[in-house]
Design an enzyme around this catalytic site. Structure first.
Site: not given
Ligand SMILES: Nc1ncnc2c1ncn2[C@@H]1O[C@H](COP(=O)(O)OP(=O)(O)OP(=O)(O)O)[C@@H](O)[C@H]1O
Ligand SMILES: CCCCCCCCCCCCC/C=C/[C@@H](O)[C@H](CO)NC(=O)CCCCC
Ligand SMILES: [Ca+2]
Length: 566
Positions: A263, A194, A219
């Site tokens: 996400t 990370a 993200d």
């Molecule tokens: N090689 C690695 N090993 C472990 N963690 C890592 C590595 N590279 C990046 N990360 C961390 O992994 C975390 C999650 O990565 P990423 O956001 O791409 O996936 P996610 O959390 O599943 O997706 P989202 O954020 O869209 O929900 C990031 O906070 C990043 O800092």
């Molecule tokens: C019971 C019915 C429930 C329906 C709920 C629908 C609402 C969903 C709204 C989703 C909003 C996503 C906002 C995105 C935030 C991202 O920066 C962050 C990192 O990827 N994701 C989360 O925190 C992950 C957040 C995940 C939230 C569920």
């Protein structure tokens, strides 16, 4: 009237998929290739409607001269170019271009032209290449975007760990072949831990070598790269990130996102889909989309930047609970979402904010931020003016802060719509990508049933703000302080330097011991947990740019260039 360079040629025959069409003339206009085609009337394939189709030169990916048996790279097989018996065409060239499909997705389509005269074939290839090169030199203001500058060299960071842990495969199989077809050179780094990408960007990367940085992940990975780039830019500009008042220096390099997370809301809200090939094509054509960034401070100490969601209460608790379930991949959010919903915790505190001036619309004006958004364009011109006058806007000096105390289920600041597969219109459907504001959504304490109704409206067409317990404001700055300061066990833990996730697990143990309801949630900052709950947030307008163009208005699905004259 723009200079027209016309290349007339006759008897070009086009081999395209199952049927052959004979070009009676093909005119290479300054911007569009207009392929006027008429069916050869081959009975065998049945009559095909005559029509014209155009490909704007700015959406041509590459042109390749085709010898008889050059391997067709995208299928990896040797492909004999079938000689149509009618025309002894010996020479051919293939044009690869963007083709739009459903739900804002793009894919790389191609058409092969056969030609009897080799020099003519070369002239075509050379002319198209010259037109492509021209794209990088001229400043064009047209419907799509004000400036197309195609990247030639990219720094790519792959997160092998995020989402379904398929970042490397997605890049190698779907993206690299298109980048090489577009003759883009790449330096690829697969992260080993990370914050590896953030640290590398901040200190080691020689950014002068690149026209952009590509993030293969979700993200959180984007957040790492954004932090690396923004911090490095401030460092090189001598701006102190710890002072909230200082105006931050915008970043020059654009960031491209190849979605491979859970996400992927940042990619989804700036491109309109979370399809890797679509994102790769937006990078190749050199799109540019400005984006706001929120800086988050705690008592004059910089904490983090946020571009999508700053969520306290529900979304903070969902994230805290899901951190321990990372092995589940994207499903972790659903499990934690239901668990958090059932626990139905509320938090007391004081929110104060500085409302945005009038001409920036409102979170409930049903106006959605789309390609060429007028509100965002207005903000960039306002930004130029205010930078020249260097004045603190009158609202800020009049200090017209609004203060709201209460019990909240959720406090969310959406700097963009946060549209994502879970919620196609997003947390704040009318939020803008680059208007210099963030939409502050306050969900007050209410019944589980009411809160469920509110949540479900994120997944359908109903207005999620149309509830008595929901308020939403468009703001330029806001602050939050929890009613109950962190209890002493939390304070001495922090003083002893315990922070982050260990701090949180310790606290949970403490609370379990005393058995009281946790007085505090955590801030979910773009999917990462903040170590403090009392924060000050400020929006910095258009601080970074993405290889994107915002979400395009949904085209009616016919030939979008049918207007082309032949
Ligand atoms: N090689 C690695 N090993 C472990 N963690 C890592 C590595 N590279 C990046 N990360 C961390 O992994 C975390 C999650 O990565 P990423 O956001 O791409 O996936 P996610 O959390 O599943 O997706 P989202 O954020 O869209 O929900 C990031 O906070 C990043 O800092
Ligand atoms: C019971 C019915 C429930 C329906 C709920 C629908 C609402 C969903 C709204 C989703 C909003 C996503 C906002 C995105 C935030 C991202 O920066 C962050 C990192 O990827 N994701 C989360 O925190 C992950 C957040 C995940 C939230 C569920
Ligand atoms: Ca915004």
């Amino acid at each position: 009237m723009e200079k027209q360079s016309r290349l007339l040629c006759s008897e070009l025959c086009v081999q395209r998929r199952l049927y052959e069409v004979t070009l009676n003339c093909a005119i290479l206009a300054w911007k569009d290739i207009q392929i006027a085609k008429k069916h050869t009337g081959r009975a065998i394939y049945g009559a095909v409607k005559a029509g014209s189709s155009c490909v704007p030169v700015c959406e041509i990916i590459a042109v390749q001269e085709k010898d008889d048996d050059t391997p067709c790279k995208n299928t990896g097989k040797w492909q004999k170019v079938p000689q149509s018996p009618a025309d002894p065409c010996q020479h051919a060239f293939t044009v690869f271009y963007v083709e739009r499909t459903r739900q804002h997705c793009w894919w790389c389509s191609n058409v092969t032209f056969h030609c009897s005269d080799h020099s003519l074939c070369l002239l075509w290839v050379q002319t198209i290449r010259e037109q492509l090169a021209l794209l990088n030199s001229e400043r064009r203001v047209n419907y799509y975007h004000t400036f197309a500058n195609r990247p030639k060299s990219l720094l790519v960071y792959i997160n092998p760990y995020g989402g379904k842990q398929r970042g490397k495969q997605i890049y190698d199989h779907k993206v690299a072949p298109i980048f090489s077809r577009a003759s883009i050179s790449t330096d690829v780094i697969v992260t080993e831990r990370a914050n590896h990408a953030r640290d590398h960007l901040k200190t080691e990367a020689d950014l002068k070598k690149y026209d952009g940085v590509v993030c293969v992940g979700g993200d959180g990975m984007f957040s790492e790269i954004m932090h690396g780039l923004v911090s490095r830019t401030q460092q090189e500009a001598g701006v102190d990130e710890n002072s909230m008042e200082e105006t931050l220096m915008p970043c020059g390099l654009r960031i491209g996102i190849i979605p491979a997370g859970s996400t992927d809301c940042i990619c989804y809200a700036t491109v309109g889909s979370n399809d890797p090939v679509t994102s790769a094509l937006h990078i190749i054509v050199g799109d540019s989309q400005a984006m706001d960034i929120c800086s988050v401070h705690n008592e004059d100490r910089f904490l983090r930047y946020s571009v999508s969601l700053l969520g306290y209460g529900f979304y903070g608790d969902v994230l805290t609970d899901s951190e321990r379930k990372r092995w589940m991949g994207p499903a972790r959010y659903d499990i934690s979402g239901v668990k958090t919903f059932l626990s139905h915790r509320y938090y007391e505190g004081t929110v104060s904010f500085l409302p945005a001036e009038g001409n920036l619309g409102s979170p409930r004006d049903k106006m959605q931020c789309r390609t060429g958004c007028s509100v965002c364009r207005q903000s960039s011109s306002d930004k130029l003016v205010s930078k020249n006058e260097d004045s603190v806007s009158d609202a800020e000096c009049q200090d017209t802060w609004t203060v709201i105390r209460g019990k909240f289920l959720a406090i969310n600041a959406a700097s963009m719509s946060c549209a994502c597969p879970r919620s196609p219109k997003g947390l704040s459907p009318s939020a803008h990508l680059a208007d210099g504001t963030t939409d502050l959504i306050l969900v007050r304490k209410c019944s589980r049933l009411d809160f469920l109704r509110h949540l479900l409206r994120h997944t359908n067409k109903d207005d999620q703000f149309d509830h008595s317990f929901v308020e939403v404001y468009r703001v330029k700055q806001f602050r939050f302080s929890p009613r109950y300061q962190e209890c002493d066990s939390e304070v001495d833990l922090r003083e002893s330097g315990v922070t982050g996730k260990r701090f949180l697990s310790q606290i949970c143990r403490e609370h379990r011991a005393c058995g009281c309801m946790p007085s505090q949630s955590n801030w979910n900052c773009d999917g990462e947990i903040l170590p403090h709950t009392a924060i000050q947030v400020r929006v910095h307008c258009q601080l970074i740019k993405l290889f994107a163009r915002g979400i395009e208005e949904q085209q009616v699905f016919e030939d979008p260039y049918a207007h082309c004259a032949i």
